[in-house]
Design a protein around this motif. Structure first.
Motif, PDB file in Angstrom:
ATOM      1  N   LEU A   4       0.756  -1.219  -0.020  1.00  0.00           N
ATOM      2  CA  LEU A   4      -0.055   0.018  -0.215  1.00  0.00           C
ATOM      3  C   LEU A   4       0.870   1.284  -0.088  1.00  0.00           C
ATOM      4  N   THR A   5       0.263   2.335  -0.409  1.00  0.00           N
ATOM      5  CA  THR A   5       0.997   3.429  -0.558  1.00  0.00           C
ATOM      6  C   THR A   5       0.630   4.201   0.826  1.00  0.00           C
ATOM      7  N   VAL A   6       1.312   5.257   1.341  1.00  0.00           N
ATOM      8  CA  VAL A   6       1.242   5.893   2.496  1.00  0.00           C
ATOM      9  C   VAL A   6      -0.267   6.620   2.173  1.00  0.00           C
ATOM     10  N   LYS A   7      -0.501   7.072   1.026  1.00  0.00           N
ATOM     11  CA  LYS A   7      -2.036   7.766   0.972  1.00  0.00           C
ATOM     12  C   LYS A   7      -2.951   6.410   1.195  1.00  0.00           C
ATOM     13  N   ASP A   8      -2.892   5.425   0.815  1.00  0.00           N
ATOM     14  CA  ASP A   8      -3.839   4.218   1.147  1.00  0.00           C
ATOM     15  C   ASP A   8      -3.790   4.113   2.661  1.00  0.00           C
ATOM     16  N   MET A   9      -2.871   4.060   3.522  1.00  0.00           N
ATOM     17  CA  MET A   9      -2.819   3.868   4.875  1.00  0.00           C
ATOM     18  C   MET A   9      -3.438   5.212   5.614  1.00  0.00           C
ATOM     19  N   GLU A  10      -3.211   6.233   5.015  1.00  0.00           N
ATOM     20  CA  GLU A  10      -4.048   7.599   5.509  1.00  0.00           C
ATOM     21  C   GLU A  10      -5.304   7.526   5.339  1.00  0.00           C
ATOM     22  N   LYS A  11      -5.947   7.112   4.041  1.00  0.00           N
ATOM     23  CA  LYS A  11      -7.244   7.037   3.545  1.00  0.00           C
ATOM     24  C   LYS A  11      -7.894   5.990   5.008  1.00  0.00           C
ATOM     25  N   HIS A  12      -6.918   4.744   5.117  1.00  0.00           N
ATOM     26  CA  HIS A  12      -7.591   3.943   6.275  1.00  0.00           C
ATOM     27  C   HIS A  12      -7.770   4.549   7.443  1.00  0.00           C
ATOM     28  N   LEU A  13      -6.796   5.416   8.012  1.00  0.00           N
ATOM     29  CA  LEU A  13      -6.934   6.047   9.148  1.00  0.00           C
ATOM     30  C   LEU A  13      -8.132   7.113   9.203  1.00  0.00           C
ATOM     31  N   LYS A  14      -8.504   7.681   8.182  1.00  0.00           N
ATOM     32  CA  LYS A  14      -9.653   8.642   8.086  1.00  0.00           C
ATOM     33  C   LYS A  14     -10.787   7.634   8.215  1.00  0.00           C
ATOM     34  N   ASN A  15     -10.845   6.653   7.511  1.00  0.00           N
ATOM     35  CA  ASN A  15     -12.221   6.008   7.686  1.00  0.00           C
ATOM     36  C   ASN A  15     -12.251   5.110   9.001  1.00  0.00           C
ATOM     37  N   LEU A  16     -10.975   4.932   9.684  1.00  0.00           N
ATOM     38  CA  LEU A  16     -11.249   4.605  11.123  1.00  0.00           C
ATOM     39  C   LEU A  16     -11.698   5.748  12.144  1.00  0.00           C
ATOM     40  N   HIS A  17     -11.342   6.970  11.834  1.00  0.00           N
ATOM     41  CA  HIS A  17     -11.949   7.843  12.512  1.00  0.00           C
ATOM     42  C   HIS A  17     -13.549   8.275  12.159  1.00  0.00           C
ATOM     43  N   GLU A  18     -13.745   8.161  11.060  1.00  0.00           N
ATOM     44  CA  GLU A  18     -15.226   8.363  10.698  1.00  0.00           C
ATOM     45  C   GLU A  18     -15.877   7.131  11.169  1.00  0.00           C
ATOM     46  N   LEU A  19     -15.528   5.930  11.272  1.00  0.00           N
ATOM     47  CA  LEU A  19     -16.096   4.847  11.921  1.00  0.00           C
ATOM     48  C   LEU A  19     -16.406   4.917  13.476  1.00  0.00           C
ATOM     49  N   ASN A  20     -15.252   5.550  14.062  1.00  0.00           N
ATOM     50  CA  ASN A  20     -15.624   6.088  15.517  1.00  0.00           C
ATOM     51  C   ASN A  20     -16.452   7.161  15.579  1.00  0.00           C
ATOM     52  N   GLU A  21     -16.666   7.902  14.769  1.00  0.00           N
ATOM     53  CA  GLU A  21     -17.805   9.223  14.863  1.00  0.00           C
ATOM     54  C   GLU A  21     -19.048   8.497  14.708  1.00  0.00           C
ATOM     55  N   MET A  22     -19.196   7.502  13.830  1.00  0.00           N
ATOM     56  CA  MET A  22     -20.671   6.690  13.601  1.00  0.00           C
ATOM     57  C   MET A  22     -20.828   6.116  14.966  1.00  0.00           C
ATOM     58  N   HIS A  23     -19.978   5.240  15.594  1.00  0.00           N
ATOM     59  CA  HIS A  23     -20.163   4.701  16.825  1.00  0.00           C
ATOM     60  C   HIS A  23     -20.768   5.602  17.730  1.00  0.00           C
ATOM     61  N   GLN A  24     -19.998   6.908  17.939  1.00  0.00           N
ATOM     62  CA  GLN A  24     -20.478   7.855  18.894  1.00  0.00           C
ATOM     63  C   GLN A  24     -21.736   8.445  18.601  1.00  0.00           C
ATOM     64  N   LEU A  90       0.335   1.532  15.217  1.00  0.00           N
ATOM     65  CA  LEU A  90      -0.243   2.082  16.492  1.00  0.00           C
ATOM     66  C   LEU A  90      -0.930   3.326  15.674  1.00  0.00           C
ATOM     67  N   HIS A  91      -0.195   3.896  14.652  1.00  0.00           N
ATOM     68  CA  HIS A  91      -0.783   5.162  13.911  1.00  0.00           C
ATOM     69  C   HIS A  91      -1.887   4.822  12.855  1.00  0.00           C
ATOM     70  N   TYR A  92      -1.471   3.861  12.305  1.00  0.00           N
ATOM     71  CA  TYR A  92      -2.779   3.534  11.102  1.00  0.00           C
ATOM     72  C   TYR A  92      -3.603   2.660  11.390  1.00  0.00           C
ATOM     73  N   ILE A  93      -3.433   1.827  12.494  1.00  0.00           N
ATOM     74  CA  ILE A  93      -4.441   0.720  12.739  1.00  0.00           C
ATOM     75  C   ILE A  93      -5.176   1.080  14.051  1.00  0.00           C
ATOM     76  N   SER A  94      -4.369   1.520  15.050  1.00  0.00           N
ATOM     77  CA  SER A  94      -5.148   1.844  16.447  1.00  0.00           C
ATOM     78  C   SER A  94      -5.442   3.315  16.423  1.00  0.00           C
ATOM     79  N   GLY A  95      -5.093   4.157  15.298  1.00  0.00           N
ATOM     80  CA  GLY A  95      -5.294   5.587  15.395  1.00  0.00           C
ATOM     81  C   GLY A  95      -4.962   6.535  16.229  1.00  0.00           C
ATOM     82  N   LEU A  96      -3.684   6.260  17.098  1.00  0.00           N
ATOM     83  CA  LEU A  96      -2.797   7.142  17.739  1.00  0.00           C
ATOM     84  C   LEU A  96      -2.264   8.327  16.925  1.00  0.00           C
ATOM     85  N   THR A  97      -2.042   9.569  17.178  1.00  0.00           N
ATOM     86  CA  THR A  97      -1.110  10.469  16.488  1.00  0.00           C
ATOM     87  C   THR A  97       0.301  10.172  16.551  1.00  0.00           C
TER      88      THR A  97
END
Length: 134
Positions: A4-24, A90-97
């Motif tokens: 994957l490209t870093v862009k792909d992993m950044e997109k995954h991270l963005k989607n992870l954050h969006e999923l957390n927002e949906m849960h909230q 930790l960054h791309y999968i767990s969402g930590l900064t």
């Protein structure tokens, strides 16, 4: 070789954050619904429909994230520096900064850990154009 490209992993991270927002949002709707009086049956029904729709989206997004997470894991496995692999997971999968990771793993500054990751990642992607602007 990294898959994957870093862009792909950044997109995954963005989607992870969006999923957390949906849960909230879903949890907030559930809490709001619990507090409504019986005379608000129509509103309760609408909120219940909204919750069901959110649950469907959450399930769909969770399944997509599992697929990209697997690709991220495979891509990161090409990096020989296990500290950097841990930090990237930790960054791309767990969402930590990057800052949180640098602090937790005692790796210096946020800039330091990001630079180390990008250096290693670029080495395993030699010959690709996707990450040139990173």
């Amino acid at each position: 070789m990294c898959l994957l490209t870093v862009k792909d992993m950044e997109k995954h991270l963005k989607n992870l954050h969006e999923l957390n927002e949906m849960h909230q949002t879903k949890n907030a709707l559930l809490e709001y619904r619990r507090g409504l009086a019986d005379d608000k049956k129509t509103l309760i029904s609408e909120i219940t429909t909204d919750i069901a729709t959110l649950e469907d989206k959450i399930l769909e997004e969770s399944q997509k994230l599992k697929i990209t997470e697997k690709s991220i894991q495979e891509s990161l496995s090409a990096i020989p520096d296990k500290v950097i692999v841990t930090a990237a997971r930790l960054h791309y999968i767990s969402g930590l900064t990057w800052g949180e990771i640098a602090y937790e793993l005692h790796l210096g500054s946020e800039k330091n850990i990001k630079e180390r990751f990008y250096q290693h990642y670029k080495k395993c992607r030699i010959g690709t154009k996707e990450d040139e602007n990173v």
